[in-house]
Motif scaffolding. Structure first.
Motif, PDB file in Angstrom:
ATOM      1  N   MET A  61     -13.943  30.933  63.479  1.00 50.47           N
ATOM      2  CA  MET A  61     -14.465  29.742  62.793  1.00 50.47           C
ATOM      3  C   MET A  61     -13.707  28.505  63.257  1.00 50.47           C
ATOM      4  O   MET A  61     -12.477  28.507  63.334  1.00 50.47           O
ATOM      5  N   ASN A  62     -14.446  27.437  63.564  1.00 53.71           N
ATOM      6  CA  ASN A  62     -13.846  26.156  63.939  1.00 53.71           C
ATOM      7  C   ASN A  62     -13.477  25.406  62.665  1.00 53.71           C
ATOM      8  O   ASN A  62     -14.194  24.532  62.194  1.00 53.71           O
ATOM      9  N   SER A  63     -12.347  25.761  62.102  1.00 54.94           N
ATOM     10  CA  SER A  63     -11.986  25.347  60.748  1.00 54.94           C
ATOM     11  C   SER A  63     -11.559  23.888  60.672  1.00 54.94           C
ATOM     12  O   SER A  63     -10.828  23.395  61.537  1.00 54.94           O
ATOM     13  N   ILE A  64     -12.004  23.200  59.612  1.00 56.50           N
ATOM     14  CA  ILE A  64     -11.473  21.875  59.310  1.00 56.50           C
ATOM     15  C   ILE A  64     -10.456  21.963  58.174  1.00 56.50           C
ATOM     16  O   ILE A  64      -9.437  21.280  58.192  1.00 56.50           O
ATOM     17  N   ILE A  65     -10.715  22.827  57.188  1.00 59.20           N
ATOM     18  CA  ILE A  65      -9.787  22.987  56.073  1.00 59.20           C
ATOM     19  C   ILE A  65      -9.856  24.413  55.556  1.00 59.20           C
ATOM     20  O   ILE A  65     -10.922  25.040  55.563  1.00 59.20           O
ATOM     21  N   LYS A  66      -8.716  24.920  55.156  1.00 61.43           N
ATOM     22  CA  LYS A  66      -8.687  26.236  54.527  1.00 61.43           C
ATOM     23  C   LYS A  66      -7.573  26.280  53.500  1.00 61.43           C
ATOM     24  O   LYS A  66      -6.562  25.574  53.605  1.00 61.43           O
ATOM     25  N   CYS A  67      -7.780  27.098  52.495  1.00 60.70           N
ATOM     26  CA  CYS A  67      -6.732  27.327  51.510  1.00 60.70           C
ATOM     27  C   CYS A  67      -6.395  28.808  51.516  1.00 60.70           C
ATOM     28  O   CYS A  67      -7.267  29.661  51.703  1.00 60.70           O
ATOM     29  N   GLU A  68      -5.124  29.083  51.351  1.00 58.75           N
ATOM     30  CA  GLU A  68      -4.626  30.450  51.437  1.00 58.75           C
ATOM     31  C   GLU A  68      -3.844  30.797  50.180  1.00 58.75           C
ATOM     32  O   GLU A  68      -2.830  30.166  49.864  1.00 58.75           O
ATOM     33  N   ASN A  69      -4.361  31.764  49.425  1.00 55.37           N
ATOM     34  CA  ASN A  69      -3.691  32.313  48.249  1.00 55.37           C
ATOM     35  C   ASN A  69      -3.277  31.225  47.254  1.00 55.37           C
ATOM     36  O   ASN A  69      -2.133  31.181  46.802  1.00 55.37           O
ATOM     37  N   ILE A  70      -4.228  30.370  46.903  1.00 54.18           N
ATOM     38  CA  ILE A  70      -3.942  29.256  45.988  1.00 54.18           C
ATOM     39  C   ILE A  70      -3.866  29.767  44.542  1.00 54.18           C
ATOM     40  O   ILE A  70      -4.790  30.392  44.027  1.00 54.18           O
ATOM     41  N   ILE A  71      -2.747  29.478  43.923  1.00 56.69           N
ATOM     42  CA  ILE A  71      -2.526  29.813  42.513  1.00 56.69           C
ATOM     43  C   ILE A  71      -2.259  28.520  41.756  1.00 56.69           C
ATOM     44  O   ILE A  71      -1.489  27.660  42.214  1.00 56.69           O
ATOM     45  N   LYS A  72      -2.946  28.358  40.622  1.00 54.84           N
ATOM     46  CA  LYS A  72      -2.762  27.151  39.817  1.00 54.84           C
ATOM     47  C   LYS A  72      -2.875  27.500  38.344  1.00 54.84           C
ATOM     48  O   LYS A  72      -3.795  28.207  37.918  1.00 54.84           O
ATOM     49  N   SER A  73      -1.941  27.008  37.558  1.00 55.18           N
ATOM     50  CA  SER A  73      -1.972  27.227  36.112  1.00 55.18           C
ATOM     51  C   SER A  73      -1.626  25.934  35.388  1.00 55.18           C
ATOM     52  O   SER A  73      -1.041  25.014  35.970  1.00 55.18           O
ATOM     53  N   TYR A  74      -2.018  25.873  34.122  1.00 53.91           N
ATOM     54  CA  TYR A  74      -1.728  24.708  33.286  1.00 53.91           C
ATOM     55  C   TYR A  74      -1.117  25.179  31.977  1.00 53.91           C
ATOM     56  O   TYR A  74      -1.508  26.216  31.432  1.00 53.91           O
ATOM     57  N   LYS A  75      -0.177  24.395  31.472  1.00 50.25           N
ATOM     58  CA  LYS A  75       0.436  24.719  30.196  1.00 50.25           C
ATOM     59  C   LYS A  75      -0.465  24.252  29.067  1.00 50.25           C
ATOM     60  O   LYS A  75      -0.891  23.099  29.016  1.00 50.25           O
ATOM     61  N   MET A  76      -0.800  25.167  28.175  1.00 53.19           N
ATOM     62  CA  MET A  76      -1.649  24.870  27.018  1.00 53.19           C
ATOM     63  C   MET A  76      -0.854  25.205  25.763  1.00 53.19           C
ATOM     64  O   MET A  76      -0.816  26.363  25.330  1.00 53.19           O
ATOM     65  N   GLY A  77      -0.188  24.195  25.213  1.00 53.86           N
ATOM     66  CA  GLY A  77       0.669  24.442  24.059  1.00 53.86           C
ATOM     67  C   GLY A  77       1.832  25.322  24.455  1.00 53.86           C
ATOM     68  O   GLY A  77       2.612  24.995  25.356  1.00 53.86           O
ATOM     69  N   GLN A  78       1.945  26.477  23.799  1.00 53.89           N
ATOM     70  CA  GLN A  78       3.046  27.398  24.095  1.00 53.89           C
ATOM     71  C   GLN A  78       2.685  28.431  25.156  1.00 53.89           C
ATOM     72  O   GLN A  78       3.517  29.252  25.523  1.00 53.89           O
ATOM     73  N   THR A  79       1.470  28.390  25.624  1.00 52.59           N
ATOM     74  CA  THR A  79       1.032  29.380  26.617  1.00 52.59           C
ATOM     75  C   THR A  79       0.712  28.694  27.938  1.00 52.59           C
ATOM     76  O   THR A  79       0.570  27.467  28.016  1.00 52.59           O
ATOM     77  N   ARG A  80       0.580  29.486  28.975  1.00 50.02           N
ATOM     78  CA  ARG A  80       0.204  28.986  30.294  1.00 50.02           C
ATOM     79  C   ARG A  80      -1.079  29.667  30.718  1.00 50.02           C
ATOM     80  O   ARG A  80      -1.167  30.897  30.751  1.00 50.02           O
ATOM     81  N   LEU A  81      -2.074  28.851  31.031  1.00 46.60           N
ATOM     82  CA  LEU A  81      -3.381  29.350  31.442  1.00 46.60           C
ATOM     83  C   LEU A  81      -3.477  29.346  32.963  1.00 46.60           C
ATOM     84  O   LEU A  81      -3.375  28.293  33.597  1.00 46.60           O
ATOM     85  N   GLN A  82      -3.666  30.520  33.542  1.00 43.20           N
ATOM     86  CA  GLN A  82      -3.807  30.609  34.986  1.00 43.20           C
ATOM     87  C   GLN A  82      -5.281  30.414  35.341  1.00 43.20           C
ATOM     88  O   GLN A  82      -6.141  31.192  34.955  1.00 43.20           O
ATOM     89  N   VAL A  83      -5.553  29.364  36.107  1.00 38.24           N
ATOM     90  CA  VAL A  83      -6.926  28.994  36.445  1.00 38.24           C
ATOM     91  C   VAL A  83      -7.347  29.580  37.793  1.00 38.24           C
ATOM     92  O   VAL A  83      -8.421  30.160  37.923  1.00 38.24           O
ATOM     93  N   LEU A  84      -6.504  29.416  38.785  1.00 35.34           N
ATOM     94  CA  LEU A  84      -6.760  29.976  40.112  1.00 35.34           C
ATOM     95  C   LEU A  84      -5.752  31.087  40.370  1.00 35.34           C
ATOM     96  O   LEU A  84      -4.548  30.910  40.171  1.00 35.34           O
ATOM     97  N   LYS A  85      -6.268  32.242  40.846  1.00 34.87           N
ATOM     98  CA  LYS A  85      -5.435  33.439  40.919  1.00 34.87           C
ATOM     99  C   LYS A  85      -5.404  34.031  42.328  1.00 34.87           C
ATOM    100  O   LYS A  85      -5.576  35.222  42.523  1.00 34.87           O
TER     101      LYS A  85
END
Length: 227
Positions: A1-25
């Motif tokens: 593939m003639n790639s312009i952009i790629k993401c590799e193993n993206i993990i993202k979470s947000y703190k929601m009060g006392q817990t952390r919500l993992q959005v991207l896994k």
């Protein structure tokens, strides 16, 4: 593939009060130059979060974003700002036009933001010609001096699309670009996006609607934080 952009193993979470919500896994996605990719998912699936990370509006907890062979995590803040302003164009569901400016002025804002006063004086004439040309292309030649409150939803989104293209970005990121429009006006936006893609524009579009996703070359589905 003639790639312009790629993401590799993206993990993202947000703190929601006392817990952390993992959005991207651990998201992996690669997009070729000139491709039109739709990212589908239900509300809260993480699709908009992914788009914001691709556009460097947000940072992942871990993982890498590689644009044209460059890891965005390893460049300076100044180069990252230039990436957001010059390499990427953004179209959002709710337009984000400035009420005090008319259509032409709103379209010019990203170009003005990337120029010093002296540089703007030298290039403003050419940039204004490009803005007018873009607005003609999206069917707003007769709306240049109108303020956002004088426009329909479809006209506002077409203004936002022209604004996203003013700096000739190599990558266009569209977050639910038809989500605030009825089907007819949404179809007009999709027709414009497909035409831009035919002309070589790379597009990644987030949507929850399969009929909208069908406009793209390829559809990927994000579910439970993964593609």
């Amino acid at each position: 593939m003639n790639s312009i952009i790629k993401c590799e193993n993206i993990i993202k979470s947000y703190k929601m009060g006392q817990t952390r919500l993992q959005v991207l896994k651990g998201v992996n996605l690669e997009t070729a130059r000139g491709e039109f990719v739709a990212v589908m998912g239900s509300s809260g699936s993480g699709k908009s979060t992914l788009l914001h990370i691709l556009g460097a509006l947000d940072k992942p907890d871990s993982g890498e974003i590689i644009y044209e062979g460059t890891n965005l995590a390893r460049i300076s803040a100044a180069r990252l700002n230039a990436y957001r302003n010059k390499q990427v164009g953004f179209v959002f569901q709710f337009y984000h036009l400035l009420d005090e400016f008319n259509v032409l002025e709103n379209t010019l804002l990203p170009a003005m933001a990337s120029s010093s006063v002296i540089k703007w004086a030298a290039i403003s004439s050419d940039i204004k010609k490009r803005a007018v040309s873009l607005l003609e292309k999206v069917g707003l030649a007769d709306r240049l001096n109108h303020k956002p409150h004088q426009l329909s939803g479809g006209e506002r989104q077409r203004t936002a699309l022209a604004r996203a293209l003013i700096n000739e970005p190599r990558l266009l990121l569209a977050d639910e670009p038809t989500g605030n429009l009825d089907w007819q006006r949404g179809s007009e936006i999709l027709t414009l996006l497909k035409q831009l893609n035919k002309e070589g524009q790379t597009i990644i579009m987030v949507t929850h609607d399969k009929k909208v996703a069908d406009a793209a070359d390829r559809t990927v589905v994000i579910q439970d934080g993964k593609i």
